[in-house]
Design an enzyme around this catalytic site. Sequence first.
Site, short mmCIF file in Angstrom:
data_model
loop_
_atom_site.label_atom_id
_atom_site.label_comp_id
_atom_site.label_asym_id
_atom_site.label_seq_id
_atom_site.Cartn_x
_atom_site.Cartn_y
_atom_site.Cartn_z
N HIS A 175 0.82 -1.22 0.00
CA HIS A 175 0.00 0.00 0.00
C HIS A 175 0.86 1.27 0.00
O HIS A 175 0.39 2.33 -0.36
CB HIS A 175 -1.03 -0.01 1.14
CG HIS A 175 -0.47 0.27 2.50
ND1 HIS A 175 0.12 -0.69 3.27
CD2 HIS A 175 -0.41 1.41 3.23
CE1 HIS A 175 0.50 -0.15 4.42
NE2 HIS A 175 0.19 1.13 4.41
N ASP A 232 7.95 -7.16 8.57
CA ASP A 232 6.68 -6.45 8.44
C ASP A 232 6.82 -5.18 7.60
O ASP A 232 5.90 -4.82 6.85
CB ASP A 232 6.18 -6.08 9.86
CG ASP A 232 4.80 -5.43 9.85
OD1 ASP A 232 3.94 -5.90 9.06
OD2 ASP A 232 4.58 -4.47 10.60
N HIS A 237 7.75 -2.39 2.29
CA HIS A 237 7.59 -0.94 2.12
C HIS A 237 8.94 -0.20 1.96
O HIS A 237 9.12 0.58 1.03
CB HIS A 237 6.85 -0.32 3.31
CG HIS A 237 5.56 -0.99 3.64
ND1 HIS A 237 4.70 -1.47 2.69
CD2 HIS A 237 4.97 -1.27 4.83
CE1 HIS A 237 3.63 -2.00 3.27
NE2 HIS A 237 3.78 -1.89 4.58
C1 BG6 Z 1 1.53 -2.47 7.40
C2 BG6 Z 1 2.20 -3.11 8.58
O1 BG6 Z 1 1.98 -3.05 6.20
O2 BG6 Z 1 1.82 -1.07 7.38
C3 BG6 Z 1 1.76 -2.43 9.86
O3 BG6 Z 1 1.85 -4.49 8.61
C4 BG6 Z 1 1.98 -0.95 9.79
O4 BG6 Z 1 2.46 -2.98 10.97
C5 BG6 Z 1 1.35 -0.37 8.52
O5 BG6 Z 1 1.38 -0.36 10.93
C6 BG6 Z 1 1.74 1.07 8.35
O6 BG6 Z 1 1.02 1.63 7.30
P1 BG6 Z 1 0.70 3.19 7.26
O7 BG6 Z 1 0.13 3.43 5.91
O8 BG6 Z 1 -0.27 3.45 8.37
O9 BG6 Z 1 2.01 3.88 7.49
#
Ligand code: BG6
Length: 494
Positions: A175, A232, A237
């Site tokens: 995402h 994770d 990311h």
């Molecule tokens: C997710 C992780 O992929 O991304 C989570 O599994 C994390 O642990 C989250 O909290 C963070 O996403 P964002 O968009 O809130 O920074």
Amino acid sequence: MTDPFDIVIFGGAGDLALRKLIPALYRAFREGKLPLGSRIVACCLETEDVKNYIQTITLTLEEHLGDDEFCSDAMKQFKTFLLPIELNAAEKDDGWQVLHELLTAELDKVTVFYLAIPPTIFGSCCQLMSEANLISANSRVVVEKPLGYDAVSANEINDKIAEYFDEDSIYRIDHYLGKETVQNLMALRFTNLIFEQLWDAKSIDHVQISISETVGLEGRAGFYNEAGALRDMVQNHLIQLLCLVAMESPHKVNANSIRTEKLKVLEALRPMKGQDVEKHTVRGQYVAGSYNNKLVPGYIEELNSPDSSTETFVALRVFIDNWRWARVPFYLRTGKRMKERCAEIVIQFKDVSHRVYDESAGPLAPNRLIIRLQPEELIQLTLMSKDLETLGMQLQPATLNLNFSDTYTQFRSDAYKRLMLDAAKGNSSLFIHRDEVDLAWAWVDPIIEAWQQSNGEPHLYRAGTWGPDESNELLEDDGRYWFNTGEGVETHQS
Ligand code: BG6
């Protein structure tokens, strides 16, 4: 706008669907981006969830969106898109026949199957889709992380899905790639001569990529304690962001060209093994501390377990062994329960090669480009300039500020909205290819192995701070320091 499509959410009453997917689809609807005639089929495991679905969604949207976005009249219309059904994603039951009838009634439509379920049942769910004759040339499957626990398990999952879907129909979501500023990073790099000319080891001193979170386990203790911050957040990311910063210009902004360039970066990541891991990585785990003047528990208390050596923080010094990035460190950092919620990329340029002003003009700060993804979306460039309020020559850093919330007052960024609509349109440029997953795990696995072999424990840090001291030392050893959001622009003698 795309043609009407169906989105089938397996795990329709789960946390991801309620907190992210349905709000994102509601936003798409409010913006007129969800074509009339589209359907959101939410597959729920329990009869009760089906019965209460509309009510649950209404409450969830009210809670997650706030007054300015939630509107009960709009909700009345949005409800007509929702079709909750009872279905077990892992076992054959009557729900599959219901789903078959729903989908085959409108054969020509694109169907996006969203697997918001544990990866352990991805395979059986795809098999059941196939047995129910749901997969056609118009089908796409969207899969959520965690895609495996290591290279071997990721491979098994990918093999399973590949038995039923072609690689072109598999949309692996990260995402972070759906965040608007991430795409702006590509626009910034590849449409502005001034940056592209300076984007290499000759001009850049180092790069920092940080994702700090203030939340803790958020009810995901079981998953998180097995995974830890490296699996994770870094494997997906942070590595994806690193690829976008470091890759060469793609031939075109399409899925194949971008993936080709990202793969080259992944292949050039310098592997870390044994001793290197100790030298270039820092693991941390939070203990009780405070956030916003409130006491927050430590990881072990939140986990409700006597001990755990899972890392809730990680910092790494990474090198990319290619011509463009030779000897430029990329510092990556992420953690839970840190001081601020922020995700940003900092490009620190080198010092000017020769100082023309006397020392009396004040210290110089090297140029720094900041690309912030959250909490606000902005791009900042710090430059040295003259202090206009003094008659003499006094230098000071000034910031060119491109804050997107000033320009796009109505716009609400929602990564899931963009990615689901992209999947419906068949645009896979912001999704991850299987080869990227394989290479990312191949780089991450030896780090985890070395940690396990060392039997060391993570360094402790207080909740509400920027992580353990050792993380600062990682950069101090190189004569650098973390740029922490909100801590201003420093200068130094050059
Ligand atoms: C997710 C992780 O992929 O991304 C989570 O599994 C994390 O642990 C989250 O909290 C963070 O996403 P964002 O968009 O809130 O920074």
